[in-house]
Write an enzyme that holds these catalytic residues in place. Structure first.
Site, PDB file in Angstrom:
ATOM      1  N   ARG A  46     -27.660  11.717 -23.057  1.00 24.00           N
ATOM      2  CA  ARG A  46     -27.266  13.118 -22.884  1.00 24.00           C
ATOM      3  C   ARG A  46     -28.294  13.763 -21.960  1.00 24.00           C
ATOM      4  NH1 ARG A  46     -31.731  14.638 -23.908  1.00 24.00           N
ATOM      5  NH2 ARG A  46     -30.959  16.754 -23.832  1.00 24.00           N
ATOM      6  N   GLY A  47     -28.005  15.014 -21.564  1.00 22.59           N
ATOM      7  CA  GLY A  47     -28.844  15.663 -20.554  1.00 22.59           C
ATOM      8  C   GLY A  47     -28.161  15.488 -19.204  1.00 22.59           C
ATOM      9  N   ALA A  48     -28.042  16.590 -18.444  1.00 20.18           N
ATOM     10  CA  ALA A  48     -27.204  16.592 -17.240  1.00 20.18           C
ATOM     11  C   ALA A  48     -27.551  15.475 -16.239  1.00 20.18           C
ATOM     12  CB  ALA A  48     -27.270  17.971 -16.583  1.00 20.18           C
ATOM     13  N   ASP A 215     -27.407  22.748 -16.928  1.00 20.03           N
ATOM     14  CA  ASP A 215     -26.299  21.790 -16.788  1.00 20.03           C
ATOM     15  C   ASP A 215     -25.455  22.078 -15.566  1.00 20.03           C
ATOM     16  OD1 ASP A 215     -27.048  21.655 -19.768  1.00 20.03           O
ATOM     17  OD2 ASP A 215     -25.834  19.875 -19.360  1.00 20.03           O
ATOM     18  N   ASN A 225     -26.703  26.299 -19.731  1.00 17.47           N
ATOM     19  CA  ASN A 225     -27.616  25.361 -20.391  1.00 17.47           C
ATOM     20  C   ASN A 225     -27.284  25.392 -21.889  1.00 17.47           C
ATOM     21  OD1 ASN A 225     -29.884  23.495 -20.219  1.00 17.47           O
ATOM     22  ND2 ASN A 225     -31.059  25.015 -21.331  1.00 17.47           N
ATOM     23  N   LYS A 226     -28.000  24.577 -22.642  1.00 20.75           N
ATOM     24  CA  LYS A 226     -27.741  24.416 -24.080  1.00 20.75           C
ATOM     25  C   LYS A 226     -27.588  25.751 -24.796  1.00 20.75           C
ATOM     26  CE  LYS A 226     -27.134  21.458 -25.794  1.00 20.75           C
ATOM     27  NZ  LYS A 226     -25.719  21.026 -26.005  1.00 20.75           N
TER      28      LYS A 226
HETATM   29  O1  MRU Z   1     -25.785  18.496 -24.965  1.00 25.31           O
HETATM   30  P1  MRU Z   1     -26.950  17.977 -24.183  1.00 25.31           P
HETATM   31  O2  MRU Z   1     -28.048  17.435 -25.042  1.00 25.31           O
HETATM   32  O3  MRU Z   1     -26.513  16.997 -23.114  1.00 25.31           O
HETATM   33  O4  MRU Z   1     -27.511  19.247 -23.435  1.00 25.31           O
HETATM   34  C1  MRU Z   1     -28.619  19.097 -22.582  1.00 25.31           C
HETATM   35  C2  MRU Z   1     -29.117  20.365 -22.002  1.00 25.31           C
HETATM   36  O5  MRU Z   1     -28.588  21.426 -22.222  1.00 25.31           O
HETATM   37  C3  MRU Z   1     -30.271  20.248 -21.030  1.00 25.31           C
HETATM   38  O6  MRU Z   1     -31.093  21.373 -21.095  1.00 25.31           O
HETATM   39  C4  MRU Z   1     -29.718  20.118 -19.603  1.00 25.31           C
HETATM   40  O7  MRU Z   1     -28.765  19.097 -19.541  1.00 25.31           O
HETATM   41  C5  MRU Z   1     -30.779  19.862 -18.615  1.00 25.31           C
HETATM   42  S1  MRU Z   1     -31.521  18.288 -18.823  1.00 25.31           S
HETATM   43  C6  MRU Z   1     -32.673  18.040 -17.609  1.00 25.31           C
END
Ligand code: MRU
Length: 323
Positions: A46-48, A215, A225-226
């Site tokens: 996970r994470g963009a 994201d 973002n989250k």
């Molecule tokens: O649902 P997730 O864990 O994929 O969400 C991740 C985030 O919101 C991060 O802050 C974002 O993807 C940036 S990661 C460098």
């Protein structure tokens, strides 16, 4: 670098299973694009930027197996809707006909971008600072090093004294499970708080800066973002604390005019009603679970990218950085 979330083996993709952290470090092996799409959907990765890089290797696997690239592209792109890095990486792999070398380049470029983000962002922090972060925008969320946590790592590498407060990040607890673990691995000073404690510590003037990832950043600078990030931006604004978004240029979606057009993923109700497999809420209760929110550009002090630190007006600075 201590954490390796994504390992390419030439004919297979190994993903660190983030669902099992911090208790176990176990890798899941993917041999098809379908398995990679499943891993993205199920939050193994996970994470963009990390899901973009993983999808690129998924396309490489499809190419190596002689699978239909268009079909693989659709499945990978649709695995999660908010992070634009996913669609960006899949499109780039389609243009390269799934060449594994292109996926390796996407991986390498993301790693390099994070180091550049780190260097640009570290200059914004004082010699001694306490930084609040949300979710996990670290090595685990990227090819390595991280965006928001890359800024913190770079500042620490420069000899700055940085203390990090990590929001636990309800409901999926990326802050408690991943950020706290990742920073501990590197010996960086980290304190875990629940999301609803942030206002209290702002009042106590505990934070010198907020640094988060993104994201998707719209053409006007609005940043998804989250879930919970917007709340922190409002708090930071009310308390005069700088609010920074750290993200590679691959997170910028110039085709989306503003945040209202960013698709927001709704995830399963059980992530809200349960914690660690334990049911907390009564059966039958209505639940909402938007996994992301949008912080309006006016609350963002600067966007730290691999092409420099961008300031308002973002429609101009983003367009310049993209060209
Ligand atoms: O649902 P997730 O864990 O994929 O969400 C991740 C985030 O919101 C991060 O802050 C974002 O993807 C940036 S990661 C460098």
């Amino acid at each position: 670098m201590s954490v390796e979330p994504i390992r390419w083996r030439g004919d297979a993709l190994e993903l660190l299973d983030q669902r099992r952290l911090p208790h176990e470090t176990v890798y899941v092996t993917c041999r098809t694009a379908h398995e990679v799409a499943d891993a993205i959907r199920n939050m193994i990765v996970r994470g963009a930027p990390a899901i973009g890089v993983s999808a690129a290797f998924g396309m490489a696997l499809a190419n190596q197996r002689g699978d239909d690239l268009r079909f693989a592209a659709i499945e990978l792109r649709d695995a999660r809707p908010t992070a634009v890095n996913l669609a960006w990486a899949v499109e780039r792999m389609l243009r390269a006909s799934g060449d594994p070398k292109e996926a390796e380049a996407i991986f390498r470029e993301d790693l390099e971008a994070n180091h550049r983000i780190g260097r640009f962002g570290a200059d914004l922090l004082g010699q001694t600072a306490t930084v609040l972060t949300h979710c996990n925008a670290g090595a685990l969320a990227t090819a390595g090093y991280g965006t928001a946590l890359g800024v913190i790592r770079a500042a620490v590498e420069q000899g700055k004294h940085i203390a990090v407060f990590a929001d636990e990040t309800r409901p999926y607890l990326q802050g408690a499970r991943l950020t706290a673990w990742e920073l501990q691995q590197d010996g960086i000073d980290v304190t875990l708080i629940t999301d609803n404690m942030a206002g209290h510590f702002f009042q106590q003037r505990r934070f010198n800066a907020v640094v988060v990832g993104a994201d998707r950043i719209a053409a006007n600078g609005d940043a998804a973002n989250k879930i919970g990030t917007y709340t922190l931006a409002v708090l930071a604004n009310a308390h005069g604390v700088p609010f920074y978004v750290a993200a590679p240029i691959s997170t910028v979606d110039i085709a989306t005019a503003d945040g209202s057009a960013i698709p927001i993923e709704e995830r399963s109700a059980s992530e809200v009603t349960d914690i660690g497999g334990w049911r907390i809420a009564p059966a039958g209760v209505a639940v909402r679970h938007p996994a992301f929110d949008v912080t309006p550009a006016r609350l963002i002090t600067a966007i730290i990218t691999d092409r420099g630190v961008l300031r308002a007006p973002y429609d101009e600075s983003l367009r310049r950085a993209m060209s």
